[in-house]
Design an enzyme around this catalytic site. Structure first.
Site, short mmCIF file in Angstrom:
data_model
loop_
_atom_site.label_atom_id
_atom_site.label_comp_id
_atom_site.label_asym_id
_atom_site.label_seq_id
_atom_site.Cartn_x
_atom_site.Cartn_y
_atom_site.Cartn_z
N ASN A 322 34.17 38.10 33.00
CA ASN A 322 33.36 38.98 32.15
C ASN A 322 34.10 39.45 30.90
O ASN A 322 33.96 40.60 30.47
CB ASN A 322 32.85 40.20 32.94
CG ASN A 322 31.78 39.83 33.94
OD1 ASN A 322 31.50 38.65 34.17
ND2 ASN A 322 31.20 40.83 34.57
N ARG A 455 28.53 32.72 43.47
CA ARG A 455 27.60 33.63 44.14
C ARG A 455 26.42 32.86 44.72
O ARG A 455 26.22 31.69 44.42
CB ARG A 455 27.13 34.70 43.15
CG ARG A 455 28.23 35.69 42.80
CD ARG A 455 27.84 36.62 41.68
NE ARG A 455 27.79 35.97 40.39
CZ ARG A 455 27.67 36.61 39.23
NH1 ARG A 455 27.59 37.92 39.21
NH2 ARG A 455 27.64 35.93 38.09
#
Length: 585
Positions: A322, A455
C-alpha cells in the site's frame, strides 16, 4: 465639522461590523456521545467528532455550535427541551446536522427507544421540517460505525436505523451524509488492530482518567474525532452544500500520497512540511521500514506520540504494501533537499538499507520484512509494490536529482545490483500461456515463481493492472537486454489482445440510496482492462470474499463490488509509450 465626520465614520464602521456579524453562519450539530463535547480535564482523551469540526471552517464565516449530548436519542433530545434551545437561536441560512441512532436502538429504555420505521423517522422528520421552517438547511447523517469486526470485515451494528435515515433523506429530499458507510470504509482500510487508534482503547497508565486502561469500541479519542470530522467535511464537499465554500484548504484533507507527490518543491521546506517530517521519523520502525495505512500528515496528540514511540521496536508491521515505506522515503528525500537536516537523510538511508535487506535472492520482494507468514511472503507486484521499490533503487543508482544526496559509492552500486536482480525476477515470472509470454500475476510464489493466491478474492490470474506499470518500468531501462525487449513486446501484444471495448463502469445511486457501481454498454467508451484474467484463456473474472469466481461484476456483493478496483485503463499508458520512436523494442 471634523468631529462630525469622525463620528459619522465610527457609525458606519459599527453598522458594517454588525452587518458582517449577521452574515456569519451557525452550523448546529445535534446527536449523541460520538459527536458531543467532552470534559477534557484530568487528561481525558475522549472527544466527540463535532469538537473537531470548527478547525476545518473559516471561523470568520462559520461557527460550529455543538449541542450533541452523551446518551441522547432523537426522542430524549427533544423531550428534554434541547431542540427548543436551538430553534430559538436558529436563523435563515444556518445549518443543522442531525445524527442520532446509537441510543435510539436501546429497546430496554422507553425514554430513549424509537422504532426505526416509526417514531425514529417521526422525530427526524420534525427536526428537518422545523429547520426548514426557519429558512435554515437540515442535513441528515447516519450513525458512525462501531469498531466490530468478523474475519477482518467491519460488521454493522445499527441495522434498520441506517436505512431509515437513507429512506427519509429520499422522501424529504434532504441532503444526507452516509457516515455509516464512510466509517465502514475507514475501518475496512485500517483493519481490526489499527482501528483501535481511532477509538478509546487505552493501555494501563496511558491516561490519568483511566489508570487501568480502557477498551471502548464506540467512543472516539482525539485522533479518531479528527478522522471522523474529516469524513464529515468530505461529505459536505460531495454534496456541494453552499457552506462548503467556507471550508479551509487544509493539508490534512489531502491523501498522504498527494502530500508526498503533488506539493511545490518550496513547500517541503516550510514549517508545516517539517512538522509532518517529524511524524514520519516517529513512525519509522527500528527495522528501517514503516507500517502501512498511516496518514503521516495528520496531527498527533501527545498520547498518540507516546504510543508510536513504544511501537518502534515492532518487527511484524514494517512493509512495502500500500505504498508504505516508498512514500515515506520519497517525502524524506524532498524535505532533506529543502532543509539539509541530517536526520531526514539518515532516516532515508535507513529505509534504503531496509529495502536492500528485504530482497529475496531471486530478486523479488515480499510484502513485509521481516517476513510475516502467509501470502505476505509471495513476490508481490500487487499495488505496484515491487515497481515502487525498484524505482527508488534505480533513482539512487542513476543519481537522480531527488536522491543525489546518497553519495556512498558502495551503496549506490548495491542499489544498481538490486535493481538488476529485480529485473531478472520480472523476466522469470512473466507468465507463459501455451508457451507464449503474456504478463504477470499480482503475486508469485517466492519459491516456484508461479502465479499465487493472496486474499480470498485475489486468485492466481493475469493482471491487467499491475502488469502495466511493470512494462513502463522495463521501458525506462537504458540499453535493455534482448530479453527485456521481448518481455515488453509480449506484454503489449497481450494488452491489445484482451482489451475490452463497448462498456464502461459507472457510479449510480441504488435503491437503498447508496453509491454503487455497475457496468453499462457504451459503444463510444475507450478500451478498458479487467483486473483479473484467467490464466489459460484470458477470460475476465471477479471474485468475492467467498473465493468463488464470477464472470460479471453484478454477481459480486456490494462491499467488494465497490471496495476494489475491478477495471482499469492503466495499460493504455504502456501502449501509448510503446508507440513512441525512442522506446527500445
Amino acid at each position: 465639522m471634523k468631529a462630525h465626520r469622525i463620528l459619522g465614520l465610527l457609525v458606519i464602521i459599527i453598522i458594517l461590523s454588525f452587518a458582517s456579524a449577521e452574515k456569519k453562519i451557525t452550523l448546529f450539530t445535534i446527536g449523541d456521545s460520538t459527536m458531543a463535547n467532552k470534559d477534557t480535564t484530568n487528561g481525558n482523551p475522549e472527544r466527540g467528532w463535532a469538537m473537531a469540526l470548527q478547525q476545518f471552517f473559516d471561523a470568520s464565516k462559520v461557527v460550529v455550535d455543538n449541542h450533541a449530548v452523551n446518551g441522547r436519542s432523537s426522542k430524549s433530545f427533544f423531550d428534554e427541551g434541547r431542540w427548543k434551545v436551538i430553534t430559538d437561536k436558529l436563523q435563515a441560512g444556518d445549518y443543522v446536522f442531525i445524527q442520532f441512532g446509537h441510543n435510539d436502538e436501546k429497546s430496554e429504555d422507553p425514554k430513549r427507544y424509537t422504532d426505526p420505521q416509526g417514531t425514529y423517522k417521526e422525530f427526524l422528520t420534525m427536526y428537518v421540517n422545523e429547520t426548514r421552517a426557519k429558512g435554515a438547511f437540515p442535513v441528515l447523517m447516519t450513525s458512525i460505525a462501531r469498531r466490530k469486526f468478523d474475519g477482518g470485515m467491519p460488521i454493522d451494528t445499527h441495522g434498520a436505523y441506517l436505512n431509515a435515515v437513507r429512506e427519509l433523506a429520499r422522501t424529504l429530499d434532504v441532503p444526507m451524509i452516509d457516515m455509516a458507510e464512510k466509517t465502514r470504509k475507514l475501518l475496512l482500510g485500517v483493519g481490526p488492530e489499527d482501528s483501535k487508534r481511532i477509538f478509546m482503547w487505552l493501555q494501563p497508565g496511558q491516561s490519568p482518567k483511566y489508570p487501568n486502561g480502557l477498551q471502548d469500541d464506540t467512543h472516539l479519542n482525539e485522533y479518531g474525532a479528527f478522522r471522523i470530522a474529516q469524513l464529515v467535511v468530505a461529505g459536505i464537499r460531495e454534496l456541494e452544500l453552499p457552506v462548503a465554500k467556507y471550508l479551509k484548504k487544509d493539508i490534512s484533507e489531502l491523501k498522504w500520497s498527494q502530500v508526498v507527490e503533488n506539493q511545490p518543491a518550496e513547500w517541503y521546506g516550510t514549517p508545516e512540511a517539517i512538522a509532518i517530517a517529524g511524524n514520519v521519523l516517529l513512525y519509522q520502525r527500528n527495522t528501517g521500514g514503516w507500517p502501512k495505512n498511516i496518514p503521516m500528515h495528520y496531527p498527533l496528540a501527545e498520547a498518540d506520540k507516546k504510543a508510536v514511540l513504544v511501537a518502534k521496536d515492532k518487527t511484524d508491521d514494517s512493509t512495502m504494501d500500500n505504498d508504505a515505506t516508498y512514500l515515506e522515503m520519497i517525502y524524506l528525500a524532498k524535505v532533506y533537499n529543502a532543509t539539509h537536516t541530517v536526520a531526514y537523510k539518515d532516516a532515508f538511508l535507513k529505509g534504503l538499507h531496509y529495502l536492500l535487506a528485504a530482497q529475496y535472492p531471486n530478486g523479488g520482494w515480499p510484502q513485509y520484512y521481516p517476513l510475516v507468514k502467509g501470502y505476505y511472503m509471495h513476490i508481490t507486484y500487487n499495488d505496484n509494490l515491487m515497481v515502487n521499490v525498484m524505482n527508488i533503487l534505480k533513482g539512487v543508482a542513476k543519481r537522480d536529482k531527488l536522491f543525489a544526496f546518497v553519495d556512498d559509492p558502495a551503496l549506490i552500486k548495491q542499489c544498481a545490483t538490486a535493481f538488476d536482480r529485480g529485473v531478472d525476477c520480472i523476466l522469470k515470472t512473466q507468465y507463459r500461456q501455451n508457451g507464449k509470454l503474456t504478463v504477470w500475476c499480482a503475486q508469485h510464489d517466492e519459491n516456484t515463481l508461479l502465479p499465487a493466491k493472496a486474499r480470498a478474492y485475489e486468485l492466481p490470474s493475469l493482471s491487467g493492472y499491475e502488469s502495466a506499470d511493470i512494462v513502463l518500468l522495463l521501458m525506462d531501462i537504458e540499453n535493455p537486454k534482448p530479453e527485456v525487449k521481448k518481455a515488453i513486446t509480449a506484454a503489449i501484444d497481450w494488452f491489445k489482445k484482451v482489451q475490452i471495448k463497448g462498456i464502461r463502469v459507472e457510479t449510480y445511486t441504488n435503491a437503498e440510496g447508496q453509491k454503487d457501481r455497475r457496468v453499462v454498454s457504451d459503444p463510444t467508451a475507450k478500451p478498458i482492462w479487467a483486473r483479473f484474467y484467467e490464466l489459460d484463456d484470458n477470460r475476465p473474472f471477479f471474485c468475492d470474499r467467498d473465493g468463488i469466481k464470477k464472470y460479471s461484476l453484478s454477481e459480486i456483493g456490494y462491499e467488494r463490488r465497490n471496495g476494489y478496483g475491478w477495471y482499469t485503463d492503466e495499460p493504455q499508458d504502456a501502449i501509448k509509450k510503446y508507440k513512441q520512436p525512442n522506446v527500445k523494442k
